[in-house]
Design a protein around this motif. Structure first.
Motif, PDB file in Angstrom:
ATOM      1  N   LEU A 162      22.980 -25.577 -63.420  1.00  0.00           N
ATOM      2  CA  LEU A 162      23.407 -26.543 -64.496  1.00  0.00           C
ATOM      3  C   LEU A 162      24.633 -26.180 -65.318  1.00  0.00           C
ATOM      4  O   LEU A 162      25.233 -26.874 -66.089  1.00  0.00           O
ATOM      5  CB  LEU A 162      22.313 -26.872 -65.338  1.00  0.00           C
ATOM      6  CG  LEU A 162      21.063 -27.608 -64.779  1.00  0.00           C
ATOM      7  CD1 LEU A 162      19.973 -27.895 -65.787  1.00  0.00           C
ATOM      8  CD2 LEU A 162      21.426 -28.970 -64.267  1.00  0.00           C
TER       9      LEU A 162
ATOM     10  N   VAL B 113      28.455 -30.882 -67.994  1.00  0.00           N
ATOM     11  CA  VAL B 113      27.870 -31.303 -66.855  1.00  0.00           C
ATOM     12  C   VAL B 113      27.060 -32.630 -66.844  1.00  0.00           C
ATOM     13  O   VAL B 113      27.292 -33.265 -65.796  1.00  0.00           O
ATOM     14  CB  VAL B 113      26.969 -29.863 -66.164  1.00  0.00           C
ATOM     15  CG1 VAL B 113      26.362 -30.391 -65.083  1.00  0.00           C
ATOM     16  CG2 VAL B 113      28.032 -28.776 -66.030  1.00  0.00           C
ATOM     17  N   LEU B 114      26.134 -32.514 -67.873  1.00  0.00           N
ATOM     18  CA  LEU B 114      25.443 -33.831 -67.814  1.00  0.00           C
ATOM     19  C   LEU B 114      26.146 -35.073 -67.861  1.00  0.00           C
ATOM     20  O   LEU B 114      25.954 -36.146 -67.364  1.00  0.00           O
ATOM     21  CB  LEU B 114      24.260 -33.759 -68.797  1.00  0.00           C
ATOM     22  CG  LEU B 114      23.176 -32.620 -68.364  1.00  0.00           C
ATOM     23  CD1 LEU B 114      22.219 -32.575 -69.489  1.00  0.00           C
ATOM     24  CD2 LEU B 114      22.498 -33.008 -67.135  1.00  0.00           C
TER      25      LEU B 114
ATOM     26  N   SER C  58      27.929 -35.862 -64.758  1.00  0.00           N
ATOM     27  CA  SER C  58      26.929 -36.414 -63.747  1.00  0.00           C
ATOM     28  C   SER C  58      26.247 -37.632 -64.050  1.00  0.00           C
ATOM     29  O   SER C  58      25.964 -38.395 -63.126  1.00  0.00           O
ATOM     30  CB  SER C  58      26.019 -35.211 -63.684  1.00  0.00           C
ATOM     31  OG  SER C  58      26.443 -33.996 -63.398  1.00  0.00           O
ATOM     32  N   TYR C  59      26.301 -38.127 -65.184  1.00  0.00           N
ATOM     33  CA  TYR C  59      25.533 -39.260 -65.549  1.00  0.00           C
ATOM     34  C   TYR C  59      26.377 -40.290 -65.007  1.00  0.00           C
ATOM     35  O   TYR C  59      25.847 -41.434 -64.516  1.00  0.00           O
ATOM     36  CB  TYR C  59      25.625 -39.597 -67.239  1.00  0.00           C
ATOM     37  CG  TYR C  59      25.054 -40.694 -67.320  1.00  0.00           C
ATOM     38  CD1 TYR C  59      25.755 -41.880 -68.061  1.00  0.00           C
ATOM     39  CD2 TYR C  59      23.702 -40.742 -67.424  1.00  0.00           C
ATOM     40  CE1 TYR C  59      24.979 -42.829 -68.394  1.00  0.00           C
ATOM     41  CE2 TYR C  59      22.907 -42.152 -67.828  1.00  0.00           C
ATOM     42  CZ  TYR C  59      23.891 -43.262 -68.486  1.00  0.00           C
ATOM     43  OH  TYR C  59      23.085 -44.174 -68.824  1.00  0.00           O
TER      44      TYR C  59
ATOM     45  N   THR D  34      21.548 -37.697 -58.365  1.00  0.00           N
ATOM     46  CA  THR D  34      21.128 -36.227 -59.018  1.00  0.00           C
ATOM     47  C   THR D  34      21.686 -35.213 -58.088  1.00  0.00           C
ATOM     48  O   THR D  34      22.172 -34.078 -58.847  1.00  0.00           O
ATOM     49  CB  THR D  34      19.417 -36.357 -58.507  1.00  0.00           C
ATOM     50  OG1 THR D  34      18.852 -37.289 -59.050  1.00  0.00           O
ATOM     51  CG2 THR D  34      18.922 -34.937 -59.377  1.00  0.00           C
TER      52      THR D  34
ATOM     53  N   ILE E 202      24.804 -33.237 -59.614  1.00  0.00           N
ATOM     54  CA  ILE E 202      24.795 -32.440 -60.691  1.00  0.00           C
ATOM     55  C   ILE E 202      25.050 -31.206 -60.314  1.00  0.00           C
ATOM     56  O   ILE E 202      25.713 -30.101 -60.805  1.00  0.00           O
ATOM     57  CB  ILE E 202      23.506 -32.621 -61.597  1.00  0.00           C
ATOM     58  CG1 ILE E 202      23.211 -34.021 -62.004  1.00  0.00           C
ATOM     59  CG2 ILE E 202      23.225 -31.464 -62.748  1.00  0.00           C
ATOM     60  CD1 ILE E 202      22.009 -33.909 -62.933  1.00  0.00           C
TER      61      ILE E 202
ATOM     62  N   VAL F 182      28.817 -30.712 -59.684  1.00  0.00           N
ATOM     63  CA  VAL F 182      29.558 -30.627 -60.937  1.00  0.00           C
ATOM     64  C   VAL F 182      29.396 -29.163 -61.785  1.00  0.00           C
ATOM     65  O   VAL F 182      30.232 -28.795 -62.095  1.00  0.00           O
ATOM     66  CB  VAL F 182      29.176 -31.741 -61.741  1.00  0.00           C
ATOM     67  CG1 VAL F 182      29.857 -31.549 -63.263  1.00  0.00           C
ATOM     68  CG2 VAL F 182      29.707 -33.205 -61.103  1.00  0.00           C
ATOM     69  N   GLY F 183      28.063 -28.833 -61.431  1.00  0.00           N
ATOM     70  CA  GLY F 183      27.775 -27.415 -62.301  1.00  0.00           C
ATOM     71  C   GLY F 183      28.530 -26.462 -61.473  1.00  0.00           C
ATOM     72  O   GLY F 183      28.982 -25.304 -62.323  1.00  0.00           O
TER      73      GLY F 183
ATOM     74  N   ARG G 166      13.233 -36.403 -65.074  1.00  0.00           N
ATOM     75  CA  ARG G 166      14.441 -35.534 -64.964  1.00  0.00           C
ATOM     76  C   ARG G 166      14.878 -34.873 -66.005  1.00  0.00           C
ATOM     77  O   ARG G 166      15.370 -33.722 -66.192  1.00  0.00           O
ATOM     78  CB  ARG G 166      15.337 -36.305 -64.034  1.00  0.00           C
ATOM     79  CG  ARG G 166      16.552 -35.508 -63.633  1.00  0.00           C
ATOM     80  CD  ARG G 166      17.535 -36.317 -63.108  1.00  0.00           C
ATOM     81  NE  ARG G 166      18.121 -37.454 -63.686  1.00  0.00           N
ATOM     82  CZ  ARG G 166      19.239 -38.271 -63.388  1.00  0.00           C
ATOM     83  NH1 ARG G 166      19.607 -38.113 -62.165  1.00  0.00           N
ATOM     84  NH2 ARG G 166      19.709 -39.129 -64.272  1.00  0.00           N
TER      85      ARG G 166
ATOM     86  N   ILE H 261      15.276 -30.900 -66.947  1.00  0.00           N
ATOM     87  CA  ILE H 261      16.508 -30.515 -67.222  1.00  0.00           C
ATOM     88  C   ILE H 261      16.413 -29.649 -68.617  1.00  0.00           C
ATOM     89  O   ILE H 261      16.767 -28.509 -68.831  1.00  0.00           O
ATOM     90  CB  ILE H 261      17.616 -31.272 -67.370  1.00  0.00           C
ATOM     91  CG1 ILE H 261      18.006 -31.676 -65.786  1.00  0.00           C
ATOM     92  CG2 ILE H 261      18.927 -30.856 -68.017  1.00  0.00           C
ATOM     93  CD1 ILE H 261      19.203 -32.816 -65.656  1.00  0.00           C
TER      94      ILE H 261
END
Lengths: 380, 343, 236
Positions: free
Chosen positions: B95, B144-145, B148-149, B154, B157, B160-161, B245, B249
């Protein structure tokens, strides 16, 4: 006819060769006869001749395989051909760039600090005299650490740049040299003996034609040092000393042959790692240091802390040492210049006598009742 | 059932192993202290030597506790990430938590030159580093979140991480360029990980964070089992996927974030231990996996720490070197095994 | 009279929602799903069968059987089926005696009790499908939805599956709704059919569809004709 001209040519050749050889022999004899002016320092030699001198840096960095020679040429002097391949620097220099704070005190003691025009990381300089010049914009920022800014330096065209090398590869200095600037390597930082380090003032003296002034300044320091040394021998006790500090799990202590350890020896103290070989630092696990030095009486140079609380905040294990509990921790890192430069780093190589006096005052206060600590301060 | 019996025996053995390793870890170190003295001190007596007493109680004991917390926390977060992302190569840091921590700490250690001296020295204390690391982890995690949103997937993520990881590396690299050798050494040392030198207060804080993370993970066991069938089936079973989720996380962040803040980024443990547990217990049931991962995590970390102390020697190895030597062969072996399963 | 209706949908529309707005695939849909019925959903590709099924699963708790590949894991057949009991178990998913009984019952209904200890990847695809059906049964919902369960099966297995589903509706009184392309078999074996065309969605018994002639216009291809007497499609 043919044989005659052939013979003439041959004869001329031989004469020519003989003549050259003669010149070479003369020069070698010259160098051999001129003695090295330097007594204590092992890292350089100065040989004086008529109108010029040769400075030879023999230990520019640890384990160096080559030495560097420079010819300091006075006005109208004649340099023998054999020496022409060395860097020739016209002296006295009028503008200088130095690269270590240890060079600054030499300039100031010789009274030529006004010739300093550039320095990398000027924030590190502590001396108030030079800081005034820096604030007035007279000393230009020329880079960071070993990364000198070539453009700025070429633009400045100083008479000489005194740099240092950490190892065999110094691309920045080579580049500056190629561009026509005069670059000298200074190896004062590899010098290990206290007086040896101080003798480097003669290096700078030669650059300004102030050799005799440098000699007399050094003699004064030498006398003071030896006198203090003799005083130390009168001490009745030999206290145990711990040095260094931890980072993460590793404790860094100076090795037995290092400059710091030699001072402790001269100050008649029992440095707990005095018998280790080497001139650098030793990294040890915390447990080993605690075992060996928990009972040490004094703690010198624990790193960049300004109070005992700061030390124990950084690492609670420090509080276990007797020297910590008895408040006998002395650091040189508290005395700082206006922009954070540590005065000890700048000035101590040039004034070993002051360092020794400080240490004697710490270990054997009865011997120097009137001396006030200069470099070191007790941590509260 | 045969399987349950086998599991019970295995758990019993594992628990005993962990306890033994704990004591062994405390009895090994650079200074040789006899086992009798170690046990004597641990049960409340005093050792014959004052330095030994201090080393056992105030140096090795906190280190062993830290090792257990780190081993447990990172392994569980690795398990969570591997199941959530259905990727056996996922670990607690996917993450972006360790890249964020590195960035935060780099700014404090390497960027100290750009800060006024008073602020710099404040931040360089051990609390400053913990704070910088936590803040860095938190900020990169948020970034990151948020990104990703928008992507809704999923799996996105993970990528992106990775990207944020590259970004932070670039910034850290640039900061290194302007640093002194001393600063670089400090930063390198931090990034090699360190289990020792935590004060009892720090250990208490770390313990609290890890406890919260582990409790939350406990509540994720049922959702994780549902996710074994994939997102669609899990939803049909009544699983609130978004909520599950989020909790997963969040627990990973608390576990990996707090551990990295106090001990630096510890490599490979989060990745390798869940696989060891899966291999030994031969199950995907997260009830079994939770406890086995916990125990294996603690054991392996204690072993790695003991190795890094190089008992009897005068040097110590950085913990990351040992965990990597442990973990890398496992990852390679995994890749080979995965090929077989696909092929 | 006991209420036989499990789900009743009146005049609903199905579609997708985007940022830019909603896309409606089909509207004016009226469905009544009753206990014990085997209902097949037919329609051309892309007409929205999956969307309709997805919408229904969103309305109330329904168990599903999908064709997607399962993520790699070490689940045994028993564990897989037991996951169907998640809506009933406690916070950590512990199986009560009732749960275990339900799982065993589901295995008996699908005749796979002998596979209980095997890992799910050790059995054949056909057996796996039965396992997934058993899982849906274990979830004990009044309605079970299967998405294209007969695709990729040969005729023998198609028929076997249909017969299994029919038997299950009779033995468990559940309503089973599934989408399929095998219209011939669907006509023969389902109790009711839902036919989706671009214009409408209609639910009725197969025989009514035949007499209404609905199958004649199902495929817009003059080469495909429906023989009402034989109850099959022919290609001419």
């Amino acid at each position: 006819m043919k044989s005659a001209s052939l013979k003439t040519i041959l004869f001329l050749c031989i004469l020519f060769a003989f003549g050259c050889k003669q010149k070479k022999e003369v020069s070698n004899a010259d160098i051999a006869s001129s003695k090295n002016e330097i007594q204590y320092a092992k890292g350089f030699e100065i040989h004086k001749y008529n109108g010029y001198s040769v400075v030879k840096i023999t230990n520019p960095w640890p384990e160096a395989k080559e030495s560097f020679s420079y010819v300091l040429k006075q006005k109208n002097a004649i340099i023998p051909d054999s020496l022409k391949h060395f860097t020739i620097i016209p002296i006295p220099v009028k503008t200088i760039v130095v690269t270590s704070t240890t060079h600054i005190p030499a300039l100031e003691m010789l009274g030529v600090e006004n010739t300093l025009v550039g320095f990398p990381d000027t924030d590190f300089i502590s001396s108030e005299k030079t800081r005034k010049r820096i604030d007035a914009g007279k000393v230009r920022e020329v880079g960071k650490n070993e990364n000198l800014n070539t453009e700025v330096l070429i633009d400045m065209q100083p008479d000489v740049i005194v740099g240092f090398g950490l190892n065999n590869s110094n691309p920045t200095l080579d580049l500056l040299q190629k561009s026509g600037l005069k670059v000298m390597l200074n190896g004062d930082w590899t010098e290990q003996s206290p007086l040896g380090k101080a003798e480097w003032i003669k290096f700078f003296g030669a650059l300004y034609g102030l050799d005799s002034k440098a000699d007399s300044i050094f003699s004064g320091i030498e006398k003071e040092y030896n006198a203090t040394l003799a005083l130390a021998k009168k001490a009745t006790k030999k206290p145990t000393v711990l040095a260094g500090a931890m980072f993460q799990d590793q404790w860094y202590v100076p090795q037995g042959e290092s400059w710091a350890a030699l001072f402790l020896k001269d100050a008649h103290a029992d440095y707990l790692w005095a018998d280790t070989k080497g001139t650098g630092g030793l990294s040890l696990p915390f447990e080993v240091v605690l075992e060996k030095a928990q009972r040490a009486e004094f703690w010198i140079a624990p790193g960049d802390f300004s109070s005992l609380k700061q030390m124990s905040d950084s690492n609670p294990h420090y509080a276990q040492f007797d020297s910590f509990k008895n408040k006998k921790v002395y650091s040189y890192a508290i005395n700082k210049g206006a922009k954070g430069g540590i005065i000890y780093f700048e000035l101590s190589p040039s004034r070993p006598d002051w360092v020794l006096k400080d240490l004697i005052k710490i270990f054997h206060p009865e011997l120097l009742p009137n001396h006030k600590l200069f470099f070191f301060q007790k941590l509260e | 059932m045969n399987q349950t019996k086998r599991n019970t025996v295995l758990f019993l053995i594992l628990t005993i192993v962990v306890l033994c390793l704990f004591v062994i870890n405390i009895s090994l170190g650079s200074v040789s202290i006899p086992l009798k003295e170690v046990i004597h001190s641990l049960i409340g007596g005093t050792s014959s030597k004052e330095t030994w007493q201090y080393i056992i109680i105030d140096y090795r004991l906190p280190k062993a506790i830290t090792a257990v917390l780190v081993g447990m926390g990172l392994s569980i977060s690795g398990l969570l990430m591997q199941t959530l992302f259905r990727n056996p190569l996922a670990g607690p840091y996917v993450l972006g938590l360790s890249s964020g921590a590195s960035l935060g700490v780099a700014m404090v250690i390497l960027g100290a030159a750009f800060l006024p001296a008073s602020v710099a020295s404040l931040l360089l204390s051990s609390y400053g580093i913990v704070l910088a690391s936590s803040l860095g982890s938190f900020l990169v995690l948020m970034a990151v979140l948020v990104v990703s949103y928008r992507l809704r997937d999923t799996m996105a993520i993970l990528i992106v991480g990775l990207m944020f990881g590259s970004l932070t590396s670039a910034i850290v690299g640039t900061l290194s360029y302007f640093s002194t050798a001393e600063q670089l050494q400090k930063f390198t040392f931090w990034s090699l990980g360190n289990l020792g030198n935590l004060s009892w207060t720090s250990i208490l804080v770390l313990f609290t964070c890890v406890l919260i993370g582990l409790l939350l993970s406990l509540f994720s066991i049922k959702p994780l089992n549902a996710l074994l069938l994939g997102e669609n089936y899990a939803r049909s079973l009544g699983l609130n996927y978004k909520k599950a989720r989020l909790i997963i996380i969040f627990s990973t962040s608390i576990l990996a974030g707090s551990i990295t803040a106090f001990a630096g980024p510890i490599a490979f443990i989060g990745l390798a231990v869940p696989h060891i547990a899966k291999l030994v217990f031969q199950t995907s049931n997260h009830v079994v996996l939770f406890w086995s991962t916990l125990l294996f995590g603690a054991s392996i970390m204690l072993i790695c720490d003991s190795i890094s102390q190089v008992p009897g020697g005068d040097i110590t190895l950085p913990i990351n070197a040992v965990t990597s030597i442990f973990g890398a062969p496992i990852v390679i072996w995994l890749l080979i095994r995965k090929r077989k399963m696909i092929g | 009279m006991e209420n036989k209706t499990i789900l009743k949908a009146s005049d609903i529309s199905i579609g997708y929602s985007h940022k830019k707005g909603n896309t409606i695939i089909s509207s004016n849909i009226n469905l009544t799903l009753e206990k014990g019925q085997l209902i097949s959903l037919i329609g051309a590709n892309g007409i929205g069968k999956s969307t309709l099924l997805k919408t229904l699963t969103g309305i109330q708790k329904i168990s599903v059987v999908l064709t997607e590949k399962l993520p790699p894991s070490n689940l045994t057949v028993f564990e897989l089926i037991a996951l169907g009991r998640q809506p009933y178990t406690n916070w950590i998913g512990k199986l009560s005696e009732l749960d275990v009984a339900k799982v065993n019952e589901a295995m008996e209904l699908t005749k796979i009790s002998h596979l209980a200890a095997k890992k799910y990847y050790e059995i054949s695809d056909g057996q796996l499908q039965k396992v997934l059906i058993a899982r849906a049964l274990a979830q004990d919902t009044p309605l079970i939805i299967l998405d294209e369960p007969t695709t990729h099966l040969d005729l023998l297995h198609k028929v076997a599956l249909f017969k299994l589903l029919k038997r299950l509706t009779q033995e468990t009184e559940k309503c089973i709704l599934f989408s399929t392309h095998d219209i011939d078999i669907a006509i023969q074996l389902s109790d009711e059919m839902i036919i989706m065309t671009p214009e409408t969605v209609v639910q009725d018994e197969p025989c009514n569809f035949i007499s209404k002639g609905s199958f004649n216009t199902l495929f817009k291809d003059e080469h495909i004709v429906f023989d009402a007497e034989k109850g099959r499609f022919f290609f001419i």
